[in-house]
Scaffold this active site. Sequence first.
Site, PDB file in Angstrom:
ATOM      1  CG  HIS A 308      -2.090   0.892   1.100  1.00 37.50           C
ATOM      2  ND1 HIS A 308      -2.025   2.250   1.299  1.00 37.50           N
ATOM      3  CD2 HIS A 308      -3.366   0.609   0.750  1.00 37.50           C
ATOM      4  CE1 HIS A 308      -3.221   2.758   1.090  1.00 37.50           C
ATOM      5  NE2 HIS A 308      -4.061   1.795   0.746  1.00 37.50           N
ATOM      6  CG  ASP A 366      -8.442  -4.424  -2.849  1.00 35.82           C
ATOM      7  OD1 ASP A 366      -9.666  -4.266  -2.750  1.00 35.82           O
ATOM      8  OD2 ASP A 366      -7.670  -3.523  -3.198  1.00 35.82           O
TER       9      ASP A 366
HETATM   10  N1  CMC Z   1       4.234  -7.648  -4.655  1.00 33.90           N
HETATM   11  C1  CMC Z   1       5.585  -7.637  -4.804  1.00 33.90           C
HETATM   12  N2  CMC Z   1       6.353  -6.538  -4.662  1.00 33.90           N
HETATM   13  C2  CMC Z   1       5.728  -5.393  -4.335  1.00 33.90           C
HETATM   14  C3  CMC Z   1       4.318  -5.323  -4.159  1.00 33.90           C
HETATM   15  C4  CMC Z   1       3.581  -6.507  -4.320  1.00 33.90           C
HETATM   16  N3  CMC Z   1       2.260  -6.503  -4.175  1.00 33.90           N
HETATM   17  N4  CMC Z   1       3.961  -4.045  -3.860  1.00 33.90           N
HETATM   18  C5  CMC Z   1       5.105  -3.329  -3.845  1.00 33.90           C
HETATM   19  N5  CMC Z   1       6.170  -4.148  -4.127  1.00 33.90           N
HETATM   20  C6  CMC Z   1       7.587  -3.748  -4.136  1.00 33.90           C
HETATM   21  C7  CMC Z   1       7.908  -2.929  -5.374  1.00 33.90           C
HETATM   22  O1  CMC Z   1       8.307  -3.738  -6.458  1.00 33.90           O
HETATM   23  C8  CMC Z   1       9.037  -2.056  -4.858  1.00 33.90           C
HETATM   24  O2  CMC Z   1      10.194  -2.852  -4.799  1.00 33.90           O
HETATM   25  P1  CMC Z   1      11.658  -2.187  -5.073  1.00 33.90           P
HETATM   26  O3  CMC Z   1      11.843  -1.208  -3.942  1.00 33.90           O
HETATM   27  O4  CMC Z   1      12.609  -3.330  -5.057  1.00 33.90           O
HETATM   28  O5  CMC Z   1      11.559  -1.513  -6.408  1.00 33.90           O
HETATM   29  C9  CMC Z   1       8.611  -1.755  -3.408  1.00 33.90           C
HETATM   30  O6  CMC Z   1       7.802  -2.882  -3.026  1.00 33.90           O
HETATM   31  C10 CMC Z   1       7.810  -0.471  -3.243  1.00 33.90           C
HETATM   32  O7  CMC Z   1       6.688  -0.538  -4.119  1.00 33.90           O
HETATM   33  P2  CMC Z   1       6.089   0.694  -4.939  1.00 33.90           P
HETATM   34  O8  CMC Z   1       5.515   0.203  -6.218  1.00 33.90           O
HETATM   35  O9  CMC Z   1       7.111   1.778  -5.032  1.00 33.90           O
HETATM   36  O10 CMC Z   1       4.942   1.158  -3.971  1.00 33.90           O
HETATM   37  P3  CMC Z   1       3.717   2.093  -4.328  1.00 33.90           P
HETATM   38  O11 CMC Z   1       3.358   2.811  -3.096  1.00 33.90           O
HETATM   39  O12 CMC Z   1       4.014   2.934  -5.535  1.00 33.90           O
HETATM   40  O13 CMC Z   1       2.556   1.076  -4.757  1.00 33.90           O
HETATM   41  C11 CMC Z   1       0.714  -0.407  -4.655  1.00 33.90           C
HETATM   42  C12 CMC Z   1       1.528   0.671  -3.925  1.00 33.90           C
HETATM   43  C13 CMC Z   1      -0.558  -0.700  -3.854  1.00 33.90           C
HETATM   44  C14 CMC Z   1       0.277   0.108  -6.029  1.00 33.90           C
HETATM   45  C15 CMC Z   1       1.582  -1.677  -4.789  1.00 33.90           C
HETATM   46  O14 CMC Z   1       1.963  -2.168  -3.517  1.00 33.90           O
HETATM   47  C16 CMC Z   1       0.881  -2.776  -5.597  1.00 33.90           C
HETATM   48  O15 CMC Z   1       0.933  -2.764  -6.834  1.00 33.90           O
HETATM   49  N6  CMC Z   1       0.206  -3.757  -4.912  1.00 33.90           N
HETATM   50  C17 CMC Z   1      -0.541  -4.774  -5.582  1.00 33.90           C
HETATM   51  C18 CMC Z   1      -1.884  -4.221  -6.036  1.00 33.90           C
HETATM   52  C19 CMC Z   1      -2.856  -4.011  -4.897  1.00 33.90           C
HETATM   53  O16 CMC Z   1      -3.027  -4.881  -4.033  1.00 33.90           O
HETATM   54  N7  CMC Z   1      -3.523  -2.851  -4.889  1.00 33.90           N
HETATM   55  C20 CMC Z   1      -4.524  -2.499  -3.891  1.00 33.90           C
HETATM   56  C21 CMC Z   1      -4.111  -1.332  -3.073  1.00 33.90           C
HETATM   57  S1  CMC Z   1      -5.117  -1.075  -1.619  1.00 33.90           S
HETATM   58  C22 CMC Z   1      -6.706  -0.742  -2.125  1.00 33.90           C
HETATM   59  C23 CMC Z   1      -6.866   0.425  -3.028  1.00 33.90           C
HETATM   60  O17 CMC Z   1      -6.059   1.375  -3.055  1.00 33.90           O
HETATM   61  O18 CMC Z   1      -7.866   0.463  -3.728  1.00 33.90           O
END
Ligand code: CMC
Length: 432
Positions: A308, A366
């Site tokens: 998140h 989720d």
């Molecule tokens: N699985 C594997 N690696 C992950 C995941 C995941 N679900 N989420 C983040 N990471 C890693 C990412 O690759 C990065 O690694 P590195 O530092 O080595 O590059 C690190 O963790 C930080 O991630 P980020 O993409 O910079 O984080 P963000 O804040 O931009 O993204 C997120 C947040 C929710 C989009 C992301 O965690 C994600 O894609 N999760 C899966 C989709 C999901 O479950 N979404 C629902 C969110 S909650 C409900 C809502 O908002 O509606």
Amino acid sequence: MTTRKAMLTIGKGKKIRDLPVYKGTEGPEVIDITALYKESGLFTYDPGYMSTASCESSITYVDGEKGILRYRGYDVTELAGKSNFMEVCYLLLNGELPDKKESELFIAEIKNRSMVHEQLLFLYRGFPRFSHPMAIMCGAFASLSAFYHDSLDIHDEKQRNNAALRMIAKTPTLAAMAYKYSIGKPFNYPRNELDYTTNFLHMLFAVPSEDYKVNKVLAKAMDTIFILHADHEQNASTSTVRLAGSSGANPFACISAGIASLWGPAHGGANEAVINMLEEIGDVKNIPKFIKKAKGKDDPFRLMGFGHRVYKNYDPRVFLLKDTCHKVLAELGMLNNSLLKIAVKLEEIALTDKYFIERNLYPNVDFYSGIIYKAMGIPSNMFTVIFTIARTIGWIAQWKEMIEDPKLKIGRPRQLYTGHKLRKYVSIGKRK
Ligand code: CMC
């Protein structure tokens, strides 16, 4: 809101003095950089809004480090345990919990608006049967502005309130219609003797040919889900609603924009993606393979329902959803459900894995909701639609707060331009 001043030093000695610093009731202080460009000729650069507060708001408070979520000061888990979705809608919209009379009036106002214009049925019939219900929801919501001309004047408080009540009231009807349309069954009209959530489940599952009684445990579970998803401050869809609304666009169109943003798999679409992922994993023994994939630098696969932007700790909603999931599966005699087993094991393995620990990746809202929906017999393409029903109130409350703010300005971010400098037009025959 208290204020102090900050000074920004840029490069060697360029000082921007007296930038106001605001302290809200909770959370980090914010530096007001409105005057920065005028004073320094510089913009700030913050793609993804990693450090930027886009607005002032008194609706919802999230502390991602401590795992706190509050609506108007009330802890969301306390609300989910003691309140109900209608009361939470009133709270988000009006700032206070209703007394008995206010509550009865609000519920009556919602019930009075739960039907949709008959003409809207033709709009639904224009969609192919295989349409994703979120596509229908985007269209249906935007179309409300064509039906309700008497609630489009955003400067008229009465019209704003009418639009708000109409949208809260009609979302479940529109959502259930999207489902019924996709499976070729007749639409159900709302039943005003039922409460909001029971009525939604009735419209979703009943058929005109026989009586249908909504299971009370499932209705309570859905009401809890609605409360937990009702608002989440300035997330992508809410910010979309605010940005669309800042131009003066009508509320129905703004909420339709929010629905479009919610649909994405990184946002509300994740609950559908979680179920697809759990089904793809198929068996507890395959989990390590998928964990490895999620950690792969060059693999786009992510563990859906994990991570998140704000929560770097457990999402407080997950405990209640996990508990609700167990209650629903127990009620339906499905505690042996293979998807639940995979989810629980996946959570356990991920939470002890260095990669997830170092990045503070915890299950999010989720992760368990999809299992609940699936057990109830709701198809996965309807999961984000249910999120839409719940979040409509959050979007409306945020939109209203923005419109009623005398400091409202059209949202207009700046950019770091990296394209060509001025070039001369070359006629087509002379281009290389
Ligand atoms: N699985 C594997 N690696 C992950 C995941 C995941 N679900 N989420 C983040 N990471 C890693 C990412 O690759 C990065 O690694 P590195 O530092 O080595 O590059 C690190 O963790 C930080 O991630 P980020 O993409 O910079 O984080 P963000 O804040 O931009 O993204 C997120 C947040 C929710 C989009 C992301 O965690 C994600 O894609 N999760 C899966 C989709 C999901 O479950 N979404 C629902 C969110 S909650 C409900 C809502 O908002 O509606």
